[in-house]
Design a protein around this motif. Structure first.
Motif, PDB file in Angstrom:
ATOM      1  N   ILE A 169       1.242  -5.882   6.534  1.00 18.07           N
ATOM      2  CA  ILE A 169       1.089  -4.583   6.195  1.00 18.07           C
ATOM      3  C   ILE A 169       0.802  -3.825   7.444  1.00 18.07           C
ATOM      4  O   ILE A 169      -0.228  -4.101   8.158  1.00 18.07           O
ATOM      5  CB  ILE A 169      -0.449  -4.318   5.290  1.00 18.07           C
ATOM      6  N   VAL A 170       1.689  -3.008   7.665  1.00 15.70           N
ATOM      7  CA  VAL A 170       1.765  -2.136   9.134  1.00 15.70           C
ATOM      8  C   VAL A 170       1.368  -0.666   8.752  1.00 15.70           C
ATOM      9  O   VAL A 170       0.777  -0.111   9.761  1.00 15.70           O
ATOM     10  CB  VAL A 170       2.976  -2.131   9.749  1.00 15.70           C
ATOM     11  N   ILE A 171       1.469  -0.176   7.542  1.00 19.00           N
ATOM     12  CA  ILE A 171       0.981   1.076   7.307  1.00 19.00           C
ATOM     13  C   ILE A 171       0.400   1.146   5.800  1.00 19.00           C
ATOM     14  O   ILE A 171       0.780   0.653   4.844  1.00 19.00           O
ATOM     15  CB  ILE A 171       1.976   2.040   7.465  1.00 19.00           C
ATOM     16  N   PHE A 172      -0.787   1.697   5.706  1.00 18.44           N
ATOM     17  CA  PHE A 172      -1.333   1.945   4.382  1.00 18.44           C
ATOM     18  C   PHE A 172      -2.055   3.370   4.683  1.00 18.44           C
ATOM     19  O   PHE A 172      -3.415   3.461   5.093  1.00 18.44           O
ATOM     20  CB  PHE A 172      -2.336   0.849   4.059  1.00 18.44           C
ATOM     21  N   VAL A 173      -1.629   4.468   4.219  1.00 18.05           N
ATOM     22  CA  VAL A 173      -1.914   5.880   4.368  1.00 18.05           C
ATOM     23  C   VAL A 173      -1.762   6.852   3.141  1.00 18.05           C
ATOM     24  O   VAL A 173      -0.759   6.387   2.399  1.00 18.05           O
ATOM     25  CB  VAL A 173      -1.297   6.361   5.431  1.00 18.05           C
ATOM     26  N   GLY A 174      -2.611   7.826   2.931  1.00 16.88           N
ATOM     27  CA  GLY A 174      -2.370   8.690   2.181  1.00 16.88           C
ATOM     28  C   GLY A 174      -2.417  10.183   2.521  1.00 16.88           C
ATOM     29  O   GLY A 174      -3.040  10.434   3.777  1.00 16.88           O
ATOM     30  N   GLY A 175      -1.847  10.932   1.887  1.00 13.57           N
ATOM     31  CA  GLY A 175      -1.725  12.478   2.586  1.00 13.57           C
ATOM     32  C   GLY A 175      -0.518  12.805   3.501  1.00 13.57           C
ATOM     33  O   GLY A 175       0.441  11.964   3.374  1.00 13.57           O
ATOM     34  N   ASP A 176      -0.423  13.793   3.905  1.00 15.77           N
ATOM     35  CA  ASP A 176       0.711  14.219   4.962  1.00 15.77           C
ATOM     36  C   ASP A 176       0.120  14.976   5.969  1.00 15.77           C
ATOM     37  O   ASP A 176      -0.976  15.477   6.434  1.00 15.77           O
ATOM     38  CB  ASP A 176       1.400  15.416   3.780  1.00 15.77           C
TER      39      ASP A 176
END
Length: 228
Positions: free
Chosen positions: A221-228
């Motif tokens: 997992i290299v990215i786990f993000v929410g939003g902008d």
């Protein structure tokens, strides 16, 4: 003349009072799930392991699959150790860690696509396939088939319909907790207001993940993000 003006003003005011409120409607759009995982059997195996880890809520088992430099915030915090702290993954009983498993499950279970043979993004609704004309800040997709649609009466929710894979509009991100579940208030394409279980609502700029191969050809997992 003054009397006539007063009468006209009164008629205008009365018209405003009795004019019906026209509900907001928008074009009906179906956005069905898709999943390109089948292209790479090794990735399917990796994702199945993740699904088992999610079911077990086993943070220790998850750690080998978290990249050292994982991107999880648009702020200054970066990396695996900060990721663990942010989501309180050393404490499975905390509300923060419970939120993580809830959001991560939605991401992993909802398909996605390969952007290269070495990189997979999920869920499907976070990809560039999002239907044009629907602002991702306002609209979400119903990610299931025959998902229950409710109306609120006092402190209860009453089912009045079902919906499958349609785009709906969020209403001020309002939610209602009922039987330990969060239900979001939405506007249906026909202008009706309703509540839908949040688990079945997908937002293009909500939580999303990128999985990629490391130097040892292992998926992580290299990215786990929410939003902008």
């Amino acid at each position: 003349m003054r009397l006539l003006l007063i009468i006209l003003l009164m008629i205008g005011s009365l018209t405003l009072i009795i004019s019906p409120v026209i509900p907001e409607t928008f074009k009906e759009c179906e956005f069905k799930p898709f999943d390109e995982a089948y292209i790479d059997p090794g990735f399917v195996q990796f994702r199945n392991m993740l699904l088992q880890i999610i079911e077990d809520k086993d943070a220790k088992a998850l750690m080998p699959f978290v990249a050292k430099d994982i991107f999880f915030s648009f702020g200054i915090d970066k990396g695996k150790e900060n990721f663990i702290k942010k989501w309180d993954l050393n404490n499975n009983n905390s509300s923060v860690s419970k939120d993580f498993w809830y959001e991560f499950e939605k991401v992993v279970k909802n398909g996605g696509k390969f952007v290269t043979s070495e990189e997979f993004i999920a869920p499907y609704y976070s990809t560039d396939k999002w239907p044009p004309g629907f602002n991702s800040f306002d609209f979400v997709v119903v990610t299931g088939k025959d998902v229950n649609v409710y109306k609120k009466e006092n402190d209860s929710l009453l089912k009045f319909s079902t919906i499958s894979y349609k785009i709906v509009k969020m209403l001020k991100w309002a939610s209602f907790k009922y039987n330990d579940r969060e239900y979001s208030k939405v506007l249906l394409p026909d202008g009706k207001e309703a509540y839908i279980y949040d688990y079945y609502l997908g937002n293009q700029i909500g939580f999303r993940a990128t999985f990629a191969r490391d130097n040892d050809n292992k998926w992580e997992i290299v990215i786990f993000v929410g939003g902008d």
